[in-house]
Design a protein around this motif. Structure first.
Motif, mmCIF file in Angstrom:
data_model
loop_
_atom_site.group_PDB
_atom_site.id
_atom_site.type_symbol
_atom_site.label_atom_id
_atom_site.label_comp_id
_atom_site.label_asym_id
_atom_site.label_seq_id
_atom_site.Cartn_x
_atom_site.Cartn_y
_atom_site.Cartn_z
ATOM 1 N N ARG A 94 0.858 -1.198 0.000
ATOM 2 C CA ARG A 94 0.000 0.000 0.000
ATOM 3 C C ARG A 94 0.888 1.241 0.000
ATOM 4 O O ARG A 94 1.885 1.314 0.707
ATOM 5 C CB ARG A 94 -0.912 -0.007 1.219
ATOM 6 C CG ARG A 94 -1.667 -1.296 1.424
ATOM 7 C CD ARG A 94 -2.997 -1.411 0.876
ATOM 8 N NE ARG A 94 -3.918 -0.390 1.236
ATOM 9 C CZ ARG A 94 -5.193 -0.458 0.896
ATOM 10 N NH1 ARG A 94 -5.637 -1.494 0.245
ATOM 11 N NH2 ARG A 94 -6.008 0.496 1.202
ATOM 12 N N GLN A 95 0.484 2.198 -0.832
ATOM 13 C CA GLN A 95 1.204 3.466 -0.927
ATOM 14 C C GLN A 95 0.161 4.578 -0.965
ATOM 15 O O GLN A 95 -0.627 4.653 -1.908
ATOM 16 C CB GLN A 95 2.049 3.474 -2.202
ATOM 17 C CG GLN A 95 2.977 4.655 -2.315
ATOM 18 C CD GLN A 95 3.755 4.595 -3.610
ATOM 19 O OE1 GLN A 95 3.232 5.007 -4.643
ATOM 20 N NE2 GLN A 95 4.982 4.096 -3.566
ATOM 21 N N PRO A 96 0.111 5.431 0.065
ATOM 22 C CA PRO A 96 -0.921 6.468 0.129
ATOM 23 C C PRO A 96 -0.892 7.398 -1.086
ATOM 24 O O PRO A 96 0.174 7.761 -1.584
ATOM 25 C CB PRO A 96 -0.574 7.248 1.403
ATOM 26 C CG PRO A 96 0.267 6.325 2.215
ATOM 27 C CD PRO A 96 1.013 5.486 1.223
ATOM 28 N N LEU A 125 2.302 -8.654 7.422
ATOM 29 C CA LEU A 125 1.384 -7.743 8.095
ATOM 30 C C LEU A 125 0.249 -7.400 7.147
ATOM 31 O O LEU A 125 0.447 -7.305 5.939
ATOM 32 C CB LEU A 125 2.110 -6.455 8.491
ATOM 33 C CG LEU A 125 3.179 -6.572 9.567
ATOM 34 C CD1 LEU A 125 3.883 -5.225 9.748
ATOM 35 C CD2 LEU A 125 2.565 -7.013 10.876
ATOM 36 N N PRO A 126 -0.949 -7.182 7.676
ATOM 37 C CA PRO A 126 -2.062 -6.762 6.817
ATOM 38 C C PRO A 126 -1.730 -5.420 6.160
ATOM 39 O O PRO A 126 -1.096 -4.548 6.787
ATOM 40 C CB PRO A 126 -3.231 -6.611 7.788
ATOM 41 C CG PRO A 126 -2.832 -7.352 9.018
ATOM 42 C CD PRO A 126 -1.336 -7.333 9.061
ATOM 43 N N PRO A 127 -2.152 -5.223 4.899
ATOM 44 C CA PRO A 127 -1.846 -3.973 4.202
ATOM 45 C C PRO A 127 -2.299 -2.727 4.952
ATOM 46 O O PRO A 127 -1.622 -1.711 4.935
ATOM 47 C CB PRO A 127 -2.597 -4.107 2.875
ATOM 48 C CG PRO A 127 -2.788 -5.562 2.681
ATOM 49 C CD PRO A 127 -2.874 -6.159 4.057
ATOM 50 N N GLU A 128 -3.434 -2.815 5.652
ATOM 51 C CA GLU A 128 -3.941 -1.657 6.397
ATOM 52 C C GLU A 128 -2.997 -1.285 7.536
ATOM 53 O O GLU A 128 -2.800 -0.111 7.829
ATOM 54 C CB GLU A 128 -5.350 -1.942 6.945
ATOM 55 C CG GLU A 128 -6.396 -2.166 5.884
ATOM 56 C CD GLU A 128 -6.374 -3.568 5.292
ATOM 57 O OE1 GLU A 128 -5.744 -4.496 5.865
ATOM 58 O OE2 GLU A 128 -6.981 -3.745 4.221
ATOM 59 N N GLU A 132 -0.914 2.213 8.037
ATOM 60 C CA GLU A 132 -0.993 3.008 9.261
ATOM 61 C C GLU A 132 0.394 3.254 9.838
ATOM 62 O O GLU A 132 0.719 4.364 10.276
ATOM 63 C CB GLU A 132 -1.883 2.299 10.294
ATOM 64 C CG GLU A 132 -2.068 3.080 11.575
ATOM 65 C CD GLU A 132 -2.862 4.365 11.435
ATOM 66 O OE1 GLU A 132 -2.852 5.158 12.393
ATOM 67 O OE2 GLU A 132 -3.476 4.597 10.379
ATOM 68 N N LEU A 133 1.256 2.246 9.815
ATOM 69 C CA LEU A 133 2.628 2.411 10.295
ATOM 70 C C LEU A 133 3.381 3.442 9.457
ATOM 71 O O LEU A 133 4.125 4.266 9.986
ATOM 72 C CB LEU A 133 3.367 1.074 10.285
ATOM 73 C CG LEU A 133 2.928 0.057 11.337
ATOM 74 C CD1 LEU A 133 3.541 -1.300 11.053
ATOM 75 C CD2 LEU A 133 3.272 0.544 12.725
ATOM 76 N N LYS A 134 3.174 3.404 8.139
ATOM 77 C CA LYS A 134 3.820 4.397 7.268
ATOM 78 C C LYS A 134 3.297 5.801 7.566
ATOM 79 O O LYS A 134 4.051 6.759 7.607
ATOM 80 C CB LYS A 134 3.590 4.050 5.799
ATOM 81 C CG LYS A 134 4.444 2.895 5.331
ATOM 82 C CD LYS A 134 4.203 2.600 3.862
ATOM 83 C CE LYS A 134 5.064 1.471 3.390
ATOM 84 N NZ LYS A 134 4.838 1.159 1.973
ATOM 85 N N ARG A 135 1.981 5.903 7.789
ATOM 86 C CA ARG A 135 1.370 7.205 8.080
ATOM 87 C C ARG A 135 1.945 7.781 9.370
ATOM 88 O O ARG A 135 2.163 8.981 9.489
ATOM 89 C CB ARG A 135 -0.141 7.070 8.181
ATOM 90 C CG ARG A 135 -0.881 8.385 8.285
ATOM 91 C CD ARG A 135 -2.369 8.201 8.500
ATOM 92 N NE ARG A 135 -2.706 7.624 9.778
ATOM 93 C CZ ARG A 135 -2.652 8.271 10.944
ATOM 94 N NH1 ARG A 135 -2.269 9.517 10.997
ATOM 95 N NH2 ARG A 135 -2.985 7.665 12.078
ATOM 96 N N LEU A 136 2.239 6.917 10.308
ATOM 97 C CA LEU A 136 2.799 7.354 11.579
ATOM 98 C C LEU A 136 4.309 7.540 11.534
ATOM 99 O O LEU A 136 4.920 7.955 12.515
ATOM 100 C CB LEU A 136 2.450 6.323 12.678
ATOM 101 C CG LEU A 136 0.974 6.186 13.017
ATOM 102 C CD1 LEU A 136 0.736 4.987 13.916
ATOM 103 C CD2 LEU A 136 0.456 7.459 13.666
ATOM 104 N N GLY A 137 4.922 7.199 10.400
ATOM 105 C CA GLY A 137 6.359 7.335 10.252
ATOM 106 C C GLY A 137 7.153 6.233 10.923
ATOM 107 O O GLY A 137 8.332 6.396 11.211
ATOM 108 N N LEU A 138 6.504 5.099 11.163
ATOM 109 C CA LEU A 138 7.157 3.998 11.857
ATOM 110 C C LEU A 138 7.565 2.864 10.920
ATOM 111 O O LEU A 138 8.039 1.827 11.379
ATOM 112 C CB LEU A 138 6.214 3.433 12.938
ATOM 113 C CG LEU A 138 5.795 4.451 14.005
ATOM 114 C CD1 LEU A 138 4.733 3.855 14.903
ATOM 115 C CD2 LEU A 138 7.013 4.870 14.807
#
Length: 139
Positions: A94-96, A125-128, A132-138
């Motif tokens: 997934r890529q926002p 890990l589930p794509p969602e 979410e981890l990417k959105r949080l910068g983690l």
């Protein structure tokens, strides 16, 4: 040099839903395609291994190889372009992406990897969760 397209999958819930919609189109028309008003000018680069990347709920989630680009007409008889797609829908990391109209070109270097390429030995890990981890910068 290969280039890709990116397109919003409006009204689609997830990759499985897109697959089901396309199966219906395949059964009705004998091929999977997407109609668009504007014909891509970089057609040769698109047909040199290019794909259409589908944005589902704000993230690139899947892709399909472009097989052909043909002239077509919509239901109202207006000229348009038919993007003929491979039957295989490949889920991607997934890529926002923000919403946009129509389609855009996507450079190969900017395209997300296929999920199958990133699978490790453990459960992925589930794509969602990855999103979410990417959105949080983690991630």
């Amino acid at each position: 040099m290969t280039i890709h397209l990116i397109k919003l999958a409006v009204g689609v819930d997830d990759a499985a839903h897109l697959r089901a919609l396309q199966l219906n189109r395949l059964q009705s028309f004998g091929e999977i395609f997407h109609r668009t008003r504007m014909r891509p000018k970089r057609q040769d680069a698109l047909l040199d291994g290019g794909s259409i990347y589908w944005v589902i709920h704000g993230s690139i989630a899947a892709r399909q190889k472009l097989l052909a680009i043909r002239e077509d007409e919509d239901e109202d008889g207006r000229a348009c372009c038919r993007l003929v797609l491979d039957r295989q829908l490949v889920e991607t990391c997934r890529q926002p992406r923000r919403a946009f109209q129509g389609w855009r070109y996507l450079e190969t270097a900017d395209a997300p990897a296929d999920l199958s390429e990133t699978a490790g030995t453990g459960d992925p890990l589930p794509p969602e969760m990855i999103e979410e981890l990417k959105r949080l910068g983690l991630w």
